[in-house]
Design a protein around this motif. Structure first.
Motif, PDB file in Angstrom:
ATOM      1  N   GLU A   4       0.766  -1.597  -0.611  1.00 47.02           N
ATOM      2  CA  GLU A   4      -0.280  -0.038   0.258  1.00 47.02           C
ATOM      3  C   GLU A   4       1.170   1.532   0.161  1.00 47.02           C
ATOM      4  OE1 GLU A   4      -3.620   0.288  -0.187  1.00 47.02           O
ATOM      5  OE2 GLU A   4      -3.070  -2.095  -0.635  1.00 47.02           O
ATOM      6  N   ARG A   5       2.279   1.382   0.010  1.00 46.86           N
ATOM      7  CA  ARG A   5       3.366   2.208   0.141  1.00 46.86           C
ATOM      8  C   ARG A   5       2.789   3.059  -1.447  1.00 46.86           C
ATOM      9  NH1 ARG A   5       8.453  -0.421   2.439  1.00 46.86           N
ATOM     10  NH2 ARG A   5       7.422  -1.713   0.991  1.00 46.86           N
ATOM     11  N   LYS A   6       3.114   4.409  -1.053  1.00 48.72           N
ATOM     12  CA  LYS A   6       3.746   5.453  -2.730  1.00 48.72           C
ATOM     13  C   LYS A   6       4.747   5.706  -2.393  1.00 48.72           C
ATOM     14  CE  LYS A   6      -1.224   6.472  -2.537  1.00 48.72           C
ATOM     15  NZ  LYS A   6      -2.622   7.882  -2.552  1.00 48.72           N
ATOM     16  N   TRP A   8       7.970   7.897  -3.359  1.00 44.09           N
ATOM     17  CA  TRP A   8       9.222   9.572  -3.787  1.00 44.09           C
ATOM     18  C   TRP A   8       9.544   8.921  -4.950  1.00 44.09           C
ATOM     19  CZ3 TRP A   8       6.659  13.286  -2.182  1.00 44.09           C
ATOM     20  CH2 TRP A   8       5.621  13.508  -0.976  1.00 44.09           C
ATOM     21  N   ASP A  27       9.653   4.575   4.210  1.00 44.36           N
ATOM     22  CA  ASP A  27       8.763   5.592   2.717  1.00 44.36           C
ATOM     23  C   ASP A  27       9.560   4.966   2.252  1.00 44.36           C
ATOM     24  OD1 ASP A  27       7.049   7.200   2.914  1.00 44.36           O
ATOM     25  OD2 ASP A  27       8.079   9.021   3.461  1.00 44.36           O
ATOM     26  N   TRP A  42       5.209   5.479 -13.999  1.00 40.45           N
ATOM     27  CA  TRP A  42       5.531   5.879 -12.373  1.00 40.45           C
ATOM     28  C   TRP A  42       5.107   6.939 -12.308  1.00 40.45           C
ATOM     29  CZ3 TRP A  42       9.950   2.836 -10.247  1.00 40.45           C
ATOM     30  CH2 TRP A  42      10.572   1.729 -10.838  1.00 40.45           C
ATOM     31  N   HIS A  43       5.926   8.499 -13.561  1.00 38.37           N
ATOM     32  CA  HIS A  43       5.555  10.014 -13.061  1.00 38.37           C
ATOM     33  C   HIS A  43       3.835   9.867 -13.268  1.00 38.37           C
ATOM     34  CE1 HIS A  43       9.156  11.073 -13.719  1.00 38.37           C
ATOM     35  NE2 HIS A  43       9.595  10.583 -14.217  1.00 38.37           N
ATOM     36  N   ARG A  45       0.883   7.883 -12.241  1.00 37.20           N
ATOM     37  CA  ARG A  45       0.735   7.537 -11.879  1.00 37.20           C
ATOM     38  C   ARG A  45       0.597   8.093 -10.309  1.00 37.20           C
ATOM     39  NH1 ARG A  45       1.572   0.365  -9.980  1.00 37.20           N
ATOM     40  NH2 ARG A  45      -0.069   0.869  -7.945  1.00 37.20           N
ATOM     41  N   TRP A  46       1.632   8.635  -9.761  1.00 39.86           N
ATOM     42  CA  TRP A  46       2.488   8.997  -8.677  1.00 39.86           C
ATOM     43  C   TRP A  46       3.059  10.203  -9.053  1.00 39.86           C
ATOM     44  CZ3 TRP A  46       4.747   4.242  -9.111  1.00 39.86           C
ATOM     45  CH2 TRP A  46       4.047   3.382  -8.345  1.00 39.86           C
ATOM     46  N   GLU A  48       2.213  13.451  -7.789  1.00 37.87           N
ATOM     47  CA  GLU A  48       2.163  14.392  -6.377  1.00 37.87           C
ATOM     48  C   GLU A  48       3.502  14.085  -5.515  1.00 37.87           C
ATOM     49  OE1 GLU A  48       0.581  10.745  -5.246  1.00 37.87           O
ATOM     50  OE2 GLU A  48      -0.568  11.949  -7.300  1.00 37.87           O
ATOM     51  N   ARG A  49       4.348  13.070  -6.350  1.00 35.22           N
ATOM     52  CA  ARG A  49       5.241  12.533  -5.410  1.00 35.22           C
ATOM     53  C   ARG A  49       6.539  12.253  -5.705  1.00 35.22           C
ATOM     54  NH1 ARG A  49       3.690  10.505  -0.603  1.00 35.22           N
ATOM     55  NH2 ARG A  49       5.053   9.096  -0.255  1.00 35.22           N
ATOM     56  N   THR A  50       6.692  13.602  -6.714  1.00 35.88           N
ATOM     57  CA  THR A  50       8.025  13.142  -7.279  1.00 35.88           C
ATOM     58  C   THR A  50       8.851  14.675  -7.034  1.00 35.88           C
ATOM     59  OG1 THR A  50       6.769  15.465  -8.854  1.00 35.88           O
ATOM     60  CG2 THR A  50       7.056  13.004  -9.533  1.00 35.88           C
TER      61      THR A  50
END
Length: 86
Positions: A4-6, A8, A27, A42-43, A45-46, A48-50
């Motif tokens: 379930e981890r997102k 960075w 993390d 990957w960019h 999908r996440w 807000e986490r870049t």
């Protein structure tokens, strides 16, 4: 392996400066390959986490800057080196 981890994503196309994210214990930090970067999906999908580093530098120095920032916040991340990504 992420569960379930997102993660960075540390990339030159990041949205947040490396010292802005709220890093937390456990993390996952994924560093882009210096020539290929990280996969576009990957960019997507996440987004807000870049994370980016605002100065050019050797990839190993950049990794050190991010890892130092994370550990200074008393967190213990799981690291994945971008060189392992095909």
């Amino acid at each position: 392996w992420l569960g379930e981890r997102k993660p960075w994503l540390i990339t030159k196309r990041g949205r947040l400066r490396y010292d802005q994210p709220p890093y937390a214990d456990g993390d996952v930090l994924i560093f882009g390959n210096e020539t290929k970067g990280l996969p576009q999906d990957w960019h997507d999908r996440w987004p807000e986490r870049t994370v980016f580093i605002p100065i050019p530098g050797h990839p190993h120095n950049c990794r050190g800057m991010v890892i130092t920032e994370v550990y200074s916040a008393d967190t213990w991340p799981v690291l994945l080196n971008g060189y392992w990504i095909n």
